[in-house]
Design a protein around this motif. Structure first.
Motif, mmCIF file in Angstrom:
data_model
loop_
_atom_site.group_PDB
_atom_site.id
_atom_site.type_symbol
_atom_site.label_atom_id
_atom_site.label_comp_id
_atom_site.label_asym_id
_atom_site.label_seq_id
_atom_site.Cartn_x
_atom_site.Cartn_y
_atom_site.Cartn_z
ATOM 1 N N TRP A 184 29.885 31.783 51.351
ATOM 2 C CA TRP A 184 31.310 31.804 51.649
ATOM 3 C C TRP A 184 31.960 30.527 51.130
ATOM 4 C CZ3 TRP A 184 29.371 32.779 57.231
ATOM 5 C CH2 TRP A 184 28.775 34.038 57.288
ATOM 6 N N LYS A 185 33.258 30.559 50.937
ATOM 7 C CA LYS A 185 33.937 29.490 50.214
ATOM 8 C C LYS A 185 34.865 28.675 51.108
ATOM 9 C CE LYS A 185 31.882 31.034 46.670
ATOM 10 N NZ LYS A 185 30.733 30.303 46.133
ATOM 11 N N LEU A 239 48.393 33.310 28.950
ATOM 12 C CA LEU A 239 48.153 34.489 29.767
ATOM 13 C C LEU A 239 49.394 35.343 29.974
ATOM 14 C CD1 LEU A 239 45.771 33.027 32.508
ATOM 15 C CD2 LEU A 239 45.193 34.135 30.344
ATOM 16 N N GLN A 240 50.567 34.794 29.686
ATOM 17 C CA GLN A 240 51.800 35.551 29.854
ATOM 18 C C GLN A 240 51.872 36.778 28.949
ATOM 19 O OE1 GLN A 240 51.558 32.422 28.843
ATOM 20 N NE2 GLN A 240 52.527 32.168 26.829
ATOM 21 N N ARG A 241 51.018 36.843 27.946
ATOM 22 C CA ARG A 241 51.021 37.999 27.037
ATOM 23 C C ARG A 241 50.313 39.204 27.616
ATOM 24 N NH1 ARG A 241 46.019 36.541 23.391
ATOM 25 N NH2 ARG A 241 45.183 34.838 24.623
ATOM 26 N N PHE A 242 49.677 39.058 28.783
ATOM 27 C CA PHE A 242 48.903 40.146 29.371
ATOM 28 C C PHE A 242 49.580 40.703 30.616
ATOM 29 C CE2 PHE A 242 45.551 37.283 27.515
ATOM 30 C CZ PHE A 242 45.315 38.068 26.388
ATOM 31 N N GLN A 243 49.349 41.996 30.871
ATOM 32 C CA GLN A 243 49.889 42.649 32.060
ATOM 33 C C GLN A 243 48.968 42.500 33.267
ATOM 34 O OE1 GLN A 243 51.041 46.742 31.207
ATOM 35 N NE2 GLN A 243 51.602 46.196 29.108
ATOM 36 N N LEU A 244 47.713 42.223 33.014
ATOM 37 C CA LEU A 244 46.721 42.065 34.082
ATOM 38 C C LEU A 244 45.662 41.090 33.596
ATOM 39 C CD1 LEU A 244 46.052 43.597 36.917
ATOM 40 C CD2 LEU A 244 44.241 44.691 35.584
ATOM 41 N N ILE A 245 45.160 40.255 34.508
ATOM 42 C CA ILE A 245 44.111 39.291 34.161
ATOM 43 C C ILE A 245 42.860 39.607 34.971
ATOM 44 C CG2 ILE A 245 43.460 36.864 33.967
ATOM 45 C CD1 ILE A 245 45.905 37.606 32.323
ATOM 46 N N VAL A 246 41.747 39.803 34.265
ATOM 47 C CA VAL A 246 40.447 40.050 34.889
ATOM 48 C C VAL A 246 39.578 38.818 34.650
ATOM 49 C CG1 VAL A 246 38.463 41.614 34.993
ATOM 50 C CG2 VAL A 246 40.699 42.473 34.294
ATOM 51 N N SER A 247 38.683 38.525 35.588
ATOM 52 C CA SER A 247 37.772 37.391 35.365
ATOM 53 C C SER A 247 36.348 37.772 35.726
ATOM 54 C CB SER A 247 38.205 36.167 36.175
ATOM 55 O OG SER A 247 38.036 36.389 37.552
ATOM 56 N N PHE A 248 35.416 37.112 35.039
ATOM 57 C CA PHE A 248 34.004 37.179 35.392
ATOM 58 C C PHE A 248 33.388 35.832 35.076
ATOM 59 C CE2 PHE A 248 29.509 37.552 34.652
ATOM 60 C CZ PHE A 248 29.096 38.346 35.696
ATOM 61 N N PHE A 249 32.867 35.164 36.097
ATOM 62 C CA PHE A 249 32.193 33.880 35.926
ATOM 63 C C PHE A 249 30.822 33.988 36.590
ATOM 64 C CE2 PHE A 249 36.784 32.615 36.737
ATOM 65 C CZ PHE A 249 37.131 32.708 35.400
ATOM 66 N N GLY A 250 29.764 33.977 35.794
ATOM 67 C CA GLY A 250 28.443 34.117 36.386
ATOM 68 C C GLY A 250 27.379 34.381 35.353
ATOM 69 N N VAL A 251 26.326 35.061 35.769
ATOM 70 C CA VAL A 251 25.192 35.347 34.895
ATOM 71 C C VAL A 251 25.574 36.480 33.950
ATOM 72 C CG1 VAL A 251 22.771 36.006 34.782
ATOM 73 C CG2 VAL A 251 23.598 34.624 36.698
ATOM 74 N N ILE A 263 39.700 31.296 39.145
ATOM 75 C CA ILE A 263 39.784 32.506 39.966
ATOM 76 C C ILE A 263 41.243 32.783 40.334
ATOM 77 C CG2 ILE A 263 39.267 33.452 42.257
ATOM 78 C CD1 ILE A 263 36.881 33.652 40.464
ATOM 79 N N MET A 264 41.983 31.726 40.644
ATOM 80 C CA MET A 264 43.380 31.891 41.036
ATOM 81 C C MET A 264 44.261 32.385 39.885
ATOM 82 S SD MET A 264 43.674 31.375 44.258
ATOM 83 C CE MET A 264 45.465 31.220 44.403
ATOM 84 N N LYS A 280 30.954 35.688 43.657
ATOM 85 C CA LYS A 280 32.259 36.191 43.226
ATOM 86 C C LYS A 280 32.936 37.044 44.298
ATOM 87 C CE LYS A 280 30.572 37.733 39.476
ATOM 88 N NZ LYS A 280 29.221 37.194 39.700
ATOM 89 N N LEU A 281 32.153 37.675 45.190
ATOM 90 C CA LEU A 281 32.748 38.426 46.297
ATOM 91 C C LEU A 281 33.564 37.505 47.188
ATOM 92 C CD1 LEU A 281 33.053 40.806 48.296
ATOM 93 C CD2 LEU A 281 30.799 40.201 49.198
ATOM 94 N N PHE A 282 32.998 36.370 47.518
ATOM 95 C CA PHE A 282 33.670 35.460 48.445
ATOM 96 C C PHE A 282 34.705 34.589 47.735
ATOM 97 C CE2 PHE A 282 29.423 36.479 50.117
ATOM 98 C CZ PHE A 282 29.847 37.287 51.167
ATOM 99 N N ASP A 283 34.550 34.406 46.416
ATOM 100 C CA ASP A 283 35.643 33.840 45.626
ATOM 101 C C ASP A 283 36.873 34.731 45.736
ATOM 102 O OD1 ASP A 283 34.456 31.525 44.487
ATOM 103 O OD2 ASP A 283 33.401 32.738 43.017
ATOM 104 N N ALA A 284 36.653 36.050 45.607
ATOM 105 C CA ALA A 284 37.760 37.002 45.677
ATOM 106 C C ALA A 284 38.458 36.945 47.026
ATOM 107 C CB ALA A 284 37.248 38.418 45.395
ATOM 108 N N PHE A 285 37.682 36.867 48.106
ATOM 109 C CA PHE A 285 38.281 36.802 49.432
ATOM 110 C C PHE A 285 39.075 35.506 49.604
ATOM 111 C CE2 PHE A 285 34.929 39.716 51.640
ATOM 112 C CZ PHE A 285 35.478 40.817 51.003
ATOM 113 N N ALA A 286 38.480 34.379 49.233
ATOM 114 C CA ALA A 286 39.151 33.087 49.419
ATOM 115 C C ALA A 286 40.440 32.999 48.620
ATOM 116 C CB ALA A 286 38.210 31.956 49.016
#
Length: 407
Positions: free
Chosen positions: A202-203, A224-236, A295-296, A319-325
């Motif tokens: 947990w974070k 990033l203003q050129r995009f309608q949605l921003i997705v992220s993945f940080f990990g393995v 993440i933000m 990343k689950l708890f990154d999303a919650f925080a």
């Protein structure tokens, strides 16, 4: 609480890049304890002494070839880890020799120092943790990050069998076992562990309190203003995390941006895709303290696991708890791991029955078109942070340490 209480924390990996180790060590120092953290330089071969957030960190050199043993013995005799801040080429691999030198270094550094408790992360540190605790007549804690028997079962090698036997032998000899989630805790109790404390990945919520100016600066840096949605993945970066499917999906969606960073077997695939597609923004490796800011910047966090094999059904990744925080929606595979169960309970994600480039693309497009759904999932994620946050874990860790060191 006496400020002189001292903890030895060990992990068979690179301490500064391990979110769980660093977060726990920071908490322990804030509670008034002194912390020595000893790790090793996998995967890059770094070594040396560091001081960070009042944590004294030693990264021991990797000795993993017979021809390196004389050099390793000389370094041991000197008793100071050489400063190595550039990656070793080729990248070093773990083996019996490197593990033996890891144990010898810990004995060299810790045997004649005073400690009140030993905190051993993952199964590799269990033998030396038990030995030191026995010699010093102090308690020791085993921090289980994974389900070792299932995670090693498919390898069918001597090394894998020894990992399972090592954990099984020392499991009941620890004063307390800490673990990351409910499923793994239940399994540990079934295996005969009397005291299990759940301290999830947990974070600290304050780490995600990012200013508008900081976010605006990064938005401009990445355009990033050129995009309608921003997705992220940080990990393995591997197939178990289905990163290859994410990349194929994002290629079809030029109006959606992907922030991606990490290490793993699919690293070159990601780099090549980022060079061919402007909406894939490759960030290489993000230092732990830079993850909350990035993440933000996201709207959605990708967290699809491959299958109910090995350790997957126990996984509740960072990343689950990154999303919650951060209050971010997730895209994940339904029915996989503890992550799938928690996301279903909290209604904080689109859960896919099948993960393919097309189903991922469809889900991301749905969140792009339906802002009400996106905001609903994000609000549910933020609400979940009230029970899944490091403040809860901190209280448990404080009580555990106090009970062990002040019986």
């Amino acid at each position: 609480m006496s400020s002189q209480k001292k903890v030895l924390m060990m992990v068979y990996g690179f301490v500064p890049d391990d979110p769980r180790v660093i977060t726990e060590a920071r908490t322990i120092t804030q509670l008034g304890y002194r912390v020595d953290a000893i790790g090793t330089g996998f995967p890059n071969g770094y070594s040396g002494d560091y001081s960070r957030d009042n944590i004294q960190i030693t990264i021991i050199p990797i000795i993993n070839k017979p021809s390196h043993i004389p050099r390793g013995i000389l370094q041991l005799i000197k008793g100071k880890a050489p400063q190595q801040t550039q990656p070793i080429n080729p990248l070093p691999a773990s083996n019996v020799i490197s593990l033996i030198f890891f144990f010898l270094w810990i004995l060299r550094l810790a045997l004649f120092r005073h400690y009140d408790l030993i905190h051993a992360h993952e199964h590799q540190t269990m033998p030396i943790g038990w030995l030191l605790a026995t010699l010093k007549r102090i308690p020791w804690v085993y921090d289980a990050h994974e389900h070792v028997p299932e995670n090693r079962a498919h390898f069918k090698t001597f090394k894998a069998r020894m990992a399972v036997r090592t954990e099984s032998f020392f499991l009941k000899r620890a004063n307390t076992v800490i673990t990351v989630g409910n499923r793994l805790a239940a399994d540990l109790k079934d295996r005969g562990v009397k005291q299990v404390v759940i301290i999830g990945n947990w974070k600290p919520l304050e780490k995600y309190d990012i200013t508008a100016d900081q976010l605006k600066t990064k938005h401009l840096d990445y355009q990033l203003q050129r995009f309608q949605l921003i997705v992220s993945f940080f990990g393995v970066l591997n197939e178990e995390r289905q990163v290859n499917i994410l990349i194929e999906s994002i290629k079809q969606l030029p109006h959606i941006g992907l922030l991606i960073a990490g290490k793993g077997e699919l690293r070159e695939l990601v780099i090549n895709a980022s060079q061919a597609h402007d909406n894939i923004i490759w960030l290489d490796w993000l230092p732990y303290d830079q993850v909350p800011l990035h993440i933000m910047l996201s709207d959605v966090i990708y967290g699809c696991l491959y299958a109910e094999e090995g350790n997957a059904r126990y996984m509740a990744p960072n990343k689950l708890f990154d999303a919650f925080a951060a209050g971010k929606a997730m895209l994940a595979k339904s029915g996989i791991g503890e992550i799938g169960q928690i996301l279903e309970d909290e209604n904080a994600a689109i859960l896919l029955d099948e993960v393919t480039p097309q189903t991922v693309s469809n889900a991301l497009q749905q969140l792009t078109d339906n802002q009400d759904l996106l905001h609903q999932l994000q609000g549910n994620a933020l609400a979940a942070s009230k029970k899944y946050n490091w403040g809860v874990a901190e209280t448990r860790l404080m009580e555990l340490y106090s009970n062990l060191m002040n019986p």
